[in-house]
Design an enzyme around this catalytic site. Structure first.
Site, short mmCIF file in Angstrom:
data_model
loop_
_atom_site.label_atom_id
_atom_site.label_comp_id
_atom_site.label_asym_id
_atom_site.label_seq_id
_atom_site.Cartn_x
_atom_site.Cartn_y
_atom_site.Cartn_z
N GLY A 46 -69.74 102.96 -18.84
CA GLY A 46 -68.35 103.51 -19.07
C GLY A 46 -68.21 104.25 -20.58
N GLU A 47 -67.35 103.75 -21.29
CA GLU A 47 -67.51 104.20 -22.67
C GLU A 47 -67.44 102.95 -23.66
OE1 GLU A 47 -67.45 106.14 -26.14
OE2 GLU A 47 -65.57 104.94 -25.77
N SER A 48 -68.55 102.90 -24.62
CA SER A 48 -68.81 101.56 -25.10
C SER A 48 -67.70 101.38 -26.23
CB SER A 48 -70.06 101.66 -25.99
OG SER A 48 -70.14 102.64 -26.70
N CYS A 78 -75.94 101.02 -19.50
CA CYS A 78 -75.51 102.17 -20.08
C CYS A 78 -74.43 101.68 -21.11
CB CYS A 78 -74.90 103.05 -19.03
SG CYS A 78 -74.87 104.85 -19.87
N ARG A 105 -76.66 105.95 -29.25
CA ARG A 105 -75.67 106.56 -28.25
C ARG A 105 -75.71 108.07 -27.94
NH1 ARG A 105 -69.83 105.37 -29.94
NH2 ARG A 105 -69.41 106.01 -27.79
N ILE A 133 -76.47 109.07 -17.50
CA ILE A 133 -75.17 109.84 -17.95
C ILE A 133 -74.72 109.48 -19.32
CG2 ILE A 133 -72.94 110.06 -17.24
CD1 ILE A 133 -73.49 108.94 -14.42
N ARG A 134 -75.07 110.46 -20.14
CA ARG A 134 -74.67 110.38 -21.42
C ARG A 134 -75.22 109.26 -22.10
NH1 ARG A 134 -71.53 113.57 -24.14
NH2 ARG A 134 -70.52 112.15 -25.34
N HIS A 169 -77.70 104.18 -14.72
CA HIS A 169 -76.87 103.38 -13.95
C HIS A 169 -77.63 103.07 -12.74
CE1 HIS A 169 -72.85 104.43 -15.93
NE2 HIS A 169 -73.52 105.30 -16.48
N GLU A 171 -76.40 100.96 -10.50
CA GLU A 171 -75.22 100.97 -9.63
C GLU A 171 -74.99 102.25 -8.62
OE1 GLU A 171 -75.04 101.46 -12.39
OE2 GLU A 171 -73.01 102.12 -13.06
N1 GLN Z 1 -72.07 107.42 -23.76
C1 GLN Z 1 -71.27 106.34 -23.51
C2 GLN Z 1 -71.37 105.51 -24.68
O1 GLN Z 1 -71.70 105.85 -25.61
C3 GLN Z 1 -72.10 105.57 -22.58
C4 GLN Z 1 -72.18 106.38 -21.31
C5 GLN Z 1 -72.38 105.47 -19.80
O2 GLN Z 1 -72.21 104.38 -19.81
N2 GLN Z 1 -72.71 106.15 -18.98
O3 GLN Z 1 -70.33 104.67 -24.65
#
Ligand code: GLN
Length: 196
Positions: A46-48, A78, A105, A133-134, A169, A171
């Site tokens: 997600g987004e840390s 992630c 990150r 993903i990112r 990921h 999952e």
């Molecule tokens: N870019 C996100 C972060 O820095 C992590 C991306 C992800 O969980 N797919 O938190």
């Protein structure tokens, strides 16, 4: 085996499906009390920064540290990997600081924001389908950390005792073998705990 997926933000339902496919009972976790009923925990992508903020707000920092101190396994994917790390490059504060590693990150840059690959992972027979993903990278690890896979010479899967971390990921594919690997870690930890 009852395994929780931290459900503050991110890819929760997909982890539940993969854990179930790997033979575990899986539940979404929204409150710290729910951790008492669990033998293992997944921290999703997600987004840390957002996950970290919500963890602080709802008391999960201490609760998850104590969960881990009881010998119960945690799997971060992630953003979840970032949340587990001792240090985050370019950031003063890290989150749980449970795993002896420094992470970067969004480490693949704009060109390769999101891609899939087949990854060899130590302990798993054939390659694992991995969706990035990112994604973050593990830039360095301490002596207790076992590197389970690299991608272009950079660390993307690692384990430190009861802690497992993946940059990608697992999952988001039908390949649930990394979840099965984690379910085995949870079984081993539960067996060790009941003998103690
Ligand atoms: N870019 C996100 C972060 O820095 C992590 C991306 C992800 O969980 N797919 O938190």
């Amino acid at each position: 085996m009852r395994i929780g997926v931290l459900a503050l933000q991110g890819a929760v339902a997909e982890h539940i499906r993969s854990l179930e496919a790997a033979g575990a009972e899986a539940v979404a976790v929204k409150r710290t009390e729910e951790l008492d009923e669990l033998q293992g925990l997944v921290i999703p992508g997600g987004e840390s920064t957002t996950i970290g903020k919500l963890m602080r707000k709802y008391g999960f920092m201490e609760a998850i540290r104590s969960f881990s101190a009881q010998g119960k396994p945690i799997f971060g994917t992630c953003a979840g990997l970032i949340v587990l790390a001792d240090q985050i490059e370019g950031q003063e504060e890290a989150h749980l600081k449970l795993m002896d590693m420094t992470v970067a990150r969004n480490a693949f840059g704009r060109q390769r924001e999101s891609f899939e690959t087949d990854l060899p992972v130590k302990g798993i027979d054939e390659t694992v389908r991995a969706v990035f993903i990112r994604a973050p990278l593990i830039k360095s690890v301490g002596p207790q950390v076992d590197v389970l896979s690299t991608y272009n010479d950079e660390i993307v899967t690692a384990r430190q005792g009861t802690l497992l971390a993946a940059s990608y990921h697992p999952e988001l594919t039908d390949d649930y073998r990394l979840h099965a690997y984690f379910v085995d870690m949870v079984k081993e930890a539960a067996a060790a705990g009941s003998k103690a």
